[in-house]
Write a protein that holds these residues in place. Structure first.
Motif, PDB file in Angstrom:
ATOM      1  N   LEU A 226       8.470  -1.543 -16.284  1.00 33.85           N
ATOM      2  CA  LEU A 226       8.679  -0.101 -16.381  1.00 33.85           C
ATOM      3  C   LEU A 226       8.259   0.441 -17.748  1.00 33.85           C
ATOM      4  CD1 LEU A 226      12.154   0.194 -14.597  1.00 33.85           C
ATOM      5  CD2 LEU A 226       9.902   0.854 -13.695  1.00 33.85           C
ATOM      6  N   ASN A 227       8.315  -0.399 -18.760  1.00 31.79           N
ATOM      7  CA  ASN A 227       7.933   0.039 -20.109  1.00 31.79           C
ATOM      8  C   ASN A 227       6.437  -0.112 -20.396  1.00 31.79           C
ATOM      9  OD1 ASN A 227      10.537   0.799 -20.867  1.00 31.79           O
ATOM     10  ND2 ASN A 227      11.053  -1.290 -21.537  1.00 31.79           N
ATOM     11  N   PHE A 228       5.712  -0.693 -19.433  1.00 33.90           N
ATOM     12  CA  PHE A 228       4.260  -0.829 -19.621  1.00 33.90           C
ATOM     13  C   PHE A 228       3.607   0.542 -19.685  1.00 33.90           C
ATOM     14  CE2 PHE A 228       3.953  -5.255 -17.482  1.00 33.90           C
ATOM     15  CZ  PHE A 228       4.031  -5.878 -18.724  1.00 33.90           C
ATOM     16  N   GLU A 229       2.479   0.607 -20.401  1.00 33.09           N
ATOM     17  CA  GLU A 229       1.647   1.811 -20.354  1.00 33.09           C
ATOM     18  C   GLU A 229       1.013   1.921 -18.972  1.00 33.09           C
ATOM     19  OE1 GLU A 229      -1.200   1.589 -23.463  1.00 33.09           O
ATOM     20  OE2 GLU A 229       0.284   1.787 -25.079  1.00 33.09           O
ATOM     21  N   LEU A 230       0.544   3.103 -18.617  1.00 33.72           N
ATOM     22  CA  LEU A 230       0.003   3.344 -17.281  1.00 33.72           C
ATOM     23  C   LEU A 230      -1.153   2.397 -16.974  1.00 33.72           C
ATOM     24  CD1 LEU A 230      -0.076   5.000 -14.676  1.00 33.72           C
ATOM     25  CD2 LEU A 230      -1.583   6.639 -15.840  1.00 33.72           C
ATOM     26  N   GLY A 231      -2.040   2.208 -17.948  1.00 33.74           N
ATOM     27  CA  GLY A 231      -3.193   1.330 -17.728  1.00 33.74           C
ATOM     28  C   GLY A 231      -2.769  -0.095 -17.419  1.00 33.74           C
ATOM     29  N   LYS A 233       0.168  -0.991 -16.120  1.00 32.61           N
ATOM     30  CA  LYS A 233       0.802  -1.000 -14.790  1.00 32.61           C
ATOM     31  C   LYS A 233      -0.265  -1.071 -13.689  1.00 32.61           C
ATOM     32  CE  LYS A 233       5.016   1.575 -15.932  1.00 32.61           C
ATOM     33  NZ  LYS A 233       5.758   2.831 -15.714  1.00 32.61           N
ATOM     34  N   ILE A 234      -1.317  -0.287 -13.859  1.00 30.48           N
ATOM     35  CA  ILE A 234      -2.397  -0.283 -12.868  1.00 30.48           C
ATOM     36  C   ILE A 234      -3.042  -1.678 -12.791  1.00 30.48           C
ATOM     37  CG2 ILE A 234      -4.705   0.621 -12.335  1.00 30.48           C
ATOM     38  CD1 ILE A 234      -3.756   3.297 -13.510  1.00 30.48           C
ATOM     39  N   PHE A 235      -3.239  -2.280 -13.972  1.00 30.21           N
ATOM     40  CA  PHE A 235      -3.839  -3.619 -13.988  1.00 30.21           C
ATOM     41  C   PHE A 235      -2.958  -4.624 -13.259  1.00 30.21           C
ATOM     42  CE2 PHE A 235      -3.776  -7.803 -16.071  1.00 30.21           C
ATOM     43  CZ  PHE A 235      -5.037  -8.256 -15.690  1.00 30.21           C
ATOM     44  N   ILE A 236      -1.619  -4.566 -13.512  1.00 27.55           N
ATOM     45  CA  ILE A 236      -0.696  -5.508 -12.868  1.00 27.55           C
ATOM     46  C   ILE A 236      -0.732  -5.331 -11.348  1.00 27.55           C
ATOM     47  CG2 ILE A 236       1.730  -6.177 -12.594  1.00 27.55           C
ATOM     48  CD1 ILE A 236       0.543  -7.078 -15.228  1.00 27.55           C
ATOM     49  N   LEU A 237      -0.714  -4.092 -10.894  1.00 23.86           N
ATOM     50  CA  LEU A 237      -0.726  -3.826  -9.449  1.00 23.86           C
ATOM     51  C   LEU A 237      -2.047  -4.266  -8.812  1.00 23.86           C
ATOM     52  CD1 LEU A 237       0.997  -0.315  -9.399  1.00 23.86           C
ATOM     53  CD2 LEU A 237       1.991  -2.498  -8.683  1.00 23.86           C
ATOM     54  N   SER A 239      -4.169  -6.443 -10.015  1.00 26.81           N
ATOM     55  CA  SER A 239      -4.305  -7.902 -10.115  1.00 26.81           C
ATOM     56  C   SER A 239      -3.449  -8.614  -9.077  1.00 26.81           C
ATOM     57  CB  SER A 239      -3.914  -8.371 -11.517  1.00 26.81           C
ATOM     58  OG  SER A 239      -4.870  -7.960 -12.464  1.00 26.81           O
ATOM     59  N   SER A 240      -2.247  -8.107  -8.859  1.00 21.38           N
ATOM     60  CA  SER A 240      -1.369  -8.722  -7.858  1.00 21.38           C
ATOM     61  C   SER A 240      -2.012  -8.638  -6.480  1.00 21.38           C
ATOM     62  CB  SER A 240      -0.008  -8.017  -7.836  1.00 21.38           C
ATOM     63  OG  SER A 240       0.611  -8.101  -9.104  1.00 21.38           O
ATOM     64  N   THR A 241      -2.495  -7.447  -6.153  1.00 21.86           N
ATOM     65  CA  THR A 241      -3.145  -7.257  -4.851  1.00 21.86           C
ATOM     66  C   THR A 241      -4.416  -8.086  -4.756  1.00 21.86           C
ATOM     67  OG1 THR A 241      -2.302  -4.988  -4.798  1.00 21.86           O
ATOM     68  CG2 THR A 241      -4.051  -5.550  -3.238  1.00 21.86           C
ATOM     69  N   GLY A 242      -5.223  -8.019  -5.808  1.00 21.04           N
ATOM     70  CA  GLY A 242      -6.489  -8.756  -5.807  1.00 21.04           C
ATOM     71  C   GLY A 242      -6.296 -10.253  -5.723  1.00 21.04           C
ATOM     72  N   THR A 243      -5.281 -10.766  -6.398  1.00 17.38           N
ATOM     73  CA  THR A 243      -5.014 -12.210  -6.358  1.00 17.38           C
ATOM     74  C   THR A 243      -4.599 -12.635  -4.963  1.00 17.38           C
ATOM     75  OG1 THR A 243      -4.350 -12.188  -8.693  1.00 17.38           O
ATOM     76  CG2 THR A 243      -3.651 -14.070  -7.360  1.00 17.38           C
ATOM     77  N   LEU A 244      -3.750 -11.815  -4.303  1.00 16.17           N
ATOM     78  CA  LEU A 244      -3.341 -12.138  -2.931  1.00 16.17           C
ATOM     79  C   LEU A 244      -4.544 -12.158  -1.989  1.00 16.17           C
ATOM     80  CD1 LEU A 244      -0.022 -10.080  -2.633  1.00 16.17           C
ATOM     81  CD2 LEU A 244      -0.262 -12.575  -2.788  1.00 16.17           C
ATOM     82  N   ILE A 245      -5.424 -11.159  -2.132  1.00 17.35           N
ATOM     83  CA  ILE A 245      -6.632 -11.114  -1.288  1.00 17.35           C
ATOM     84  C   ILE A 245      -7.531 -12.316  -1.595  1.00 17.35           C
ATOM     85  CG2 ILE A 245      -8.733  -9.814  -0.769  1.00 17.35           C
ATOM     86  CD1 ILE A 245      -7.186  -7.248  -1.289  1.00 17.35           C
ATOM     87  N   SER A 246      -7.608 -12.667  -2.890  1.00 18.14           N
ATOM     88  CA  SER A 246      -8.436 -13.814  -3.287  1.00 18.14           C
ATOM     89  C   SER A 246      -7.913 -15.098  -2.665  1.00 18.14           C
ATOM     90  CB  SER A 246      -8.466 -13.948  -4.812  1.00 18.14           C
ATOM     91  OG  SER A 246      -9.086 -12.828  -5.407  1.00 18.14           O
ATOM     92  N   ILE A 247      -6.590 -15.286  -2.715  1.00 25.18           N
ATOM     93  CA  ILE A 247      -6.004 -16.496  -2.129  1.00 25.18           C
ATOM     94  C   ILE A 247      -6.244 -16.517  -0.623  1.00 25.18           C
ATOM     95  CG2 ILE A 247      -3.813 -17.677  -1.665  1.00 25.18           C
ATOM     96  CD1 ILE A 247      -2.868 -16.651  -4.427  1.00 25.18           C
ATOM     97  N   TRP A 248      -6.092 -15.362   0.013  1.00 21.50           N
ATOM     98  CA  TRP A 248      -6.354 -15.271   1.457  1.00 21.50           C
ATOM     99  C   TRP A 248      -7.812 -15.631   1.751  1.00 21.50           C
ATOM    100  CZ3 TRP A 248      -9.765 -12.624   4.460  1.00 21.50           C
ATOM    101  CH2 TRP A 248      -9.507 -12.560   5.826  1.00 21.50           C
ATOM    102  N   THR A 249      -8.729 -15.142   0.922  1.00 21.82           N
ATOM    103  CA  THR A 249     -10.149 -15.435   1.121  1.00 21.82           C
ATOM    104  C   THR A 249     -10.436 -16.919   0.915  1.00 21.82           C
ATOM    105  OG1 THR A 249     -10.705 -13.211   0.313  1.00 21.82           O
ATOM    106  CG2 THR A 249     -12.491 -14.822   0.401  1.00 21.82           C
ATOM    107  N   ILE A 250      -9.783 -17.518  -0.083  1.00 24.03           N
ATOM    108  CA  ILE A 250      -9.958 -18.954  -0.328  1.00 24.03           C
ATOM    109  C   ILE A 250      -9.513 -19.753   0.897  1.00 24.03           C
ATOM    110  CG2 ILE A 250      -9.151 -20.922  -1.698  1.00 24.03           C
ATOM    111  CD1 ILE A 250      -8.895 -18.915  -4.068  1.00 24.03           C
ATOM    112  N   LEU A 251      -8.361 -19.397   1.453  1.00 17.93           N
ATOM    113  CA  LEU A 251      -7.851 -20.114   2.622  1.00 17.93           C
ATOM    114  C   LEU A 251      -8.789 -19.969   3.813  1.00 17.93           C
ATOM    115  CD1 LEU A 251      -4.041 -19.263   2.393  1.00 17.93           C
ATOM    116  CD2 LEU A 251      -5.157 -21.435   1.855  1.00 17.93           C
ATOM    117  N   ASN A 252      -9.424 -18.806   3.946  1.00 18.53           N
ATOM    118  CA  ASN A 252     -10.323 -18.582   5.073  1.00 18.53           C
ATOM    119  C   ASN A 252     -11.747 -19.069   4.809  1.00 18.53           C
ATOM    120  OD1 ASN A 252      -9.164 -16.914   7.519  1.00 18.53           O
ATOM    121  ND2 ASN A 252      -8.130 -16.175   5.669  1.00 18.53           N
TER     122      ASN A 252
END
Length: 936
Positions: A226-231, A233-237, A239-252
């Protein structure tokens, strides 16, 4: 410092950072208009930016020498690795190939020099940790886009090429992909490569996210976020989404090597966390148990699949073949049972299989396709073309019939038809691929074996970078008859380096890896941002692990170079104290900066033109691409960029092999046969000479050229000698390959050596799979005179002038019978003092050729034709013509009868002369010209 140099010092680091950022999008580059679109576009994009970045860096150095790199052991080791690659390449049989590779790979020594430049520039210019974190974040964004495109590909959402751009991120249609849509490939073009790339991206992304939390930690993870700067926070969100998609792509992607790498990398991460944070020790043991449990589950599942597969095989085979015909066990292989006593010796089983209509249908279907198909591909092909339908259902795939066919043809890959695999397949074909493949490592064991053999034969410098195919063909065995895959890599980085650059290359590579892991480990135990370094270590360790089972491509190398550059980054530049310069000093320094700037810009332009624009243009026209209007234009397209021309030459030879008959037939109709035939033959000689000059040990070049000369032997017997000379080289390069055996068989058949041909064909039958054993039977029967094939003959009697010599006009003064049945009948004697026709002279003559039924197949009297001139005794004509002409003189008119053994033998000439046919000629010797050439 002048204003010019101040501006350079101010803006050029940012310009170089921008260039480095562009390189990070390399994995997204695809060039659909070129050969190998997933390779060529990436390589040229990378090289073009490297030239720009290197030029800007040189300009920056004239302004501020503080940007010179610090002394660094890691850079030194990498430079030594590049040096040993260069030395090995220079010492190899194909230096050009070692340095420039080919269109398919583009990973020669030249590319290593480019990577070295990037390593030096990035580590020298980006000296602040903040700059590197920013660059790594951009890198992960590029990776997430690749993963997202893979997600779209999974759902068959194709992104078109906008505005007709040559280079643009895209996802191909499934039917155009490497695995035919079975596994995710995205813009990398191969599921194994994308998995390796995204594995590194995922680890780096998680490391960057943990770094943000570790650096800014405040009471709790939630409060910190919550104390992160906006930039941030956007990176964390993202990256979290992108990492999940990346792992899904690796599995497939179904890449087992990358999955092993992920396991090892993750174990390393938990081990380091437990060592640096004592409270996490218990979690490490928990994770270790979980990982072990998953491995046991995978092994158990594979054992169950294998058991079901065995039961399925037994059940289906017993439905068609009585159980009493087998031994104690029904083997998976029909023709290779036990210790060499194959079921093919059991005539009863053979008779049963021969009576099954669907076996013959499937066999003919696969033969007509000209390639081996896996079960799914063959099933889909049969269904799409309505070739066969099963009695119980319309589904061919995994039917009893298709499984029995694959059993009978020694291909027992029907794990996918088991009940367990059908359940797993519901999660996607990519996810199920590791279970489908099981413990089968494919041709990797062969690749590892030949790498070791290659190292043993060249232990110091190896065979040379990019020359691994030489080892592949050298040790290729006859039973590897489908030559799949064409191994140009050892699928193990250490073994590949041993084989191509020798012991020194392997030692330096291992030293590089050990140094990298040592530096990372030290940073982990320094405990500053250690979460980030732990994940970076996991990324690199996963790369090393997967490299033991596969080879990497530019997208993966890019991640490795980023890690090495980060670890090699020079110390931060202290604030520059502005020294007063007099006018002379300022003028001199500005002049140097100006000159270097001009030279750098000109060099960038020349390099981009020579090594980006020209190769890219050539890649769009290299066969089989481009639409050349003639063979000469095709030749010109191939040679637009000579360093990479051999791939195009090989493709051109195969195109000519496919089309030469129709080309020469059209030339004959146009009255230009002789001219176009000689042009074609000269072109083959030219390009073959150029090819072997670059790569004397390129087996495919020799094979394709030998095949061409064998095909052209129907027009000129000397082509058999050319093919035989090339065969000698092939026997050295690949003595036991099916390609070498094929050329031997064809040569024996064309030379009417039926006894030798039969021995070779028996060898072929013993090695080839069920559906191709009888490939040569008809040719052998023709050679032995047991079969006369039907042939449509193109007689030219309707074009033949009435006042020219006629077939029935055979009034002879006398006849001479030569050895081997050639008969020469004299119609008109030459003058007593006329010049004799001898070997080494150029003879000019009119001629007409007939078949025994009076069909004219060739004549100089035909429209558009002219008297024939050629050097006698140089094997330019069939043996019967050569032998008969030396009995004549200038002015002689003779009727010649040539038996098939001295003419075109069992092969004949397609559309002109049937196999085993005698031929008749009438010749008139118009002139003889002495050349001074002595021919025995």
């Amino acid at each position: 410092m002048s204003e010019i140099r101040l501006n350079i010092n101010k803006y050029f680091p940012g310009l170089i950072f921008f260039g480095l950022s562009l390189i990070l999008f390399l994995p997204l580059i695809v060039s659909p208009e070129t050969v190998f679109p997933y390779v060529v576009g990436k390589s040229l994009w990378f090289r073009g930016i490297v030239y720009c970045v290197a030029g800007f860096y040189l300009i920056l150095l004239t302004s501020n020498k503080s940007y010179l790199p610090d002394k660094n052991f890691l850079i030194l080791i990498f430079a030594l690795f590049v040096l040993i690659q260069a030395i090995s390449g220079i010492a190899s049989s194909s230096p050009v190939n070692s340095f420039w590779s080919n269109w398919e790979r583009m990973e020669g020594v030249t590319d290593y020099f480019h990577w070295l430049i990037i390593l030096i520039v990035s580590s020298s210019v980006l000296r602040k940790e903040k700059s590197w974190i920013k660059l790594l974040k951009i890198n992960t964004y590029a990776g997430f886009i690749v993963a997202f495109l893979g997600l779209l590909e999974f759902f068959n959402i194709v992104i078109p090429i906008f505005f007709g751009l040559d280079i643009f991120p895209m996802v191909v249609n499934p039917e155009e992909s490497y695995t035919l849509g079975e596994r995710v490939e995205s813009t990398i073009g191969n599921p194994t490569y994308i998995a390796s790339y995204l594995t590194l991206i995922s680890f780096i992304s998680i490391g960057l996210m943990l770094r943000e939390f570790q650096v800014n930690f405040n009471k709790s993870l939630k409060n910190t976020f919550l104390n992160f700067e906006l930039g941030t926070k956007i990176f964390i969100l993202l990256s979290s989404t992108g990492t999940l998609i990346s792992i899904w792509t690796i599995l497939n992607s179904g890449s087992r090597a990358s999955l092993i790498g992920i396991v090892i990398g993750t174990l390393f991460a938990f081990l380091m966390l437990s060592l640096t944070i004592n409270s996490l020790g218990k979690y490490f043991y928990g994770f270790f148990i979980l990982t072990g449990s998953l491995i046991i589950l995978f092994l158990t599942t594979n054992i169950l699949i294998e058991s079901q597969r065995n039961n399925l095989k037994d059940e289906i085979v017993k439905n068609y073949i009585p159980e009493n015909l087998f031994g104690n066990e029904i083997q998976y292989s029909f023709t290779n049972f036990g210790a060499g006593d194959g079921y093919n010796e059991n005539q009863e089983i053979t008779n049963i299989l021969n009576q099954l209509e669907f076996i013959k249908i499937f066999q003919d279907t696969e033969r007509s396709s000209g390639t081996f198909m896996d079960m799914k591909s063959l099933s889909e092909y049969i269904k799409e073309n309505n070739i066969y339908s099963t009695p119980l259902s319309n589904e061919i795939y995994c039917s009893d019939e298709i499984i029995l066919y694959f059993w009978a043809t020694d291909r027992y890959s029907f794990r996918e038809c088991t009940q367990m695999m059908k359940i797993i397949s519901k999660f996607g074909s990519g996810f199920s691929y590791p279970f489908k493949s099981g413990f089968n490592i494919g041709n990797r064991q062969y690749a590892w074996t030949i790498a070791l053999k290659g190292f043993a034969s060249n232990p110091i410098l190896g065979i040379g970078p990019e020359n691994f195919p030489i080892l592949h063909y050298k040790y290729l065995e006859l039973d590897m008859n489908d030559d799949s895959p064409h191994l140009d890599r050892a699928h193990n980085r250490i073994l590949h380096t041993l084989a191509t650059t020798g012991i020194f290359g392997a030692i330096i590579l291992i030293a590089l890896w050990v140094t990298i892991m040592t530096i990372i480990t030290k940073k982990i135990f320094n405990k500053k941002n250690n979460f980030f370094w732990i994940l970076l270590g996991s990324a690199f360790l996963s790369y090393i692990t997967s490299s033991m089972f596969m080879f990497s491509v530019s997208s993966t190398y890019l991640q490795v170079i980023l890690v090495v550059s980060l670890l090699s980054k020079s110390s931060e530049i202290k604030e520059i104290k502005e020294n007063k310069e007099n006018k002379e000093e300022r003028f001199t320094k500005d002049a140097i900066t100006f000159v270097v700037t001009i030279i750098s810009l000109i060099s960038i332009i020349l390099l981009i033109r020579s090594f980006i624009y020209i190769p890219f243009s050539a890649a769009k026209l290299t066969p089989p691409l481009g639409e050349p209007g003639s063979v000469i234009e095709m030749q010109e397209n191939i040679n637009k960029f000579p360093k990479l021309s051999n791939y195009g030459r090989q493709e051109m030879f195969y195109i000519l092999l496919r089309d030469y008959e129709s080309m020469l037939s059209l030339s004959s109709e146009q009255g230009k046969f002789s001219e176009n035939y000689n042009t074609l033959k000269n072109l083959i000689f030219q390009e073959y000479s150029r090819a072997v000059e670059i790569e004397p040990d390129n087996f495919n070049i020799h094979f394709s050229t030998a095949s061409l000369f064998l095909g052209l032997s129907k027009y000129e017997a000397d082509n058999l000698n050319q093919a035989n000379e090339i065969l000698k080289t092939m026997e050295i390069l690949s003595p036991d390959s099916v390609q070498t055996l094929e050329i031997k068989i064809r040569l024996a058949l064309l030379r009417n050596m039926d006894v030798e041909a039969e021995k070779l064909i028996i060898k072929w039958r013993n090695a080839m799979p069920y559906q191709f054993k009888n490939f040569w039977d008809e040719n052998l029967a023709i050679a032995k005179g047991e079969l006369i094939p039907e042939m449509e003959i193109d007689c030219k009697n309707d074009q033949y002038p009435q006042d020219a010599p006629q077939f029935d006009d055979s009034n002879l003064l006398y006849t001479n019978e030569l050895e081997d049945g050639v008969i020469v009948g004299i119609k008109k004697e030459a003058l007593e003092d006329a010049l004799n026709v001898l070997p080494g002279i150029i003879v000019k003559m009119n001629y007409t050729g007939w078949l025994p039924n009076g069909c004219i197949f060739d004549s100089s009297y035909l429209p558009g034709m002219s008297p024939l001139s050629f050097l006698l005794g140089n094997n330019k004509a069939i043996p019967g013509i050569e032998e008969s002409l030396i009995t004549l003189k200038k002015g002689s008119i003779a009727r010649i009868v040539i038996p098939p053994e001295k003419a075109y033998g069992s092969n004949g000439v397609s559309g002109l002369i049937p196999p085993n046919s005698p031929i008749y000629f009438e010749v008139e010797i118009l002139d003889v010209e002495t050349t001074g050439v002595k021919i025995d």
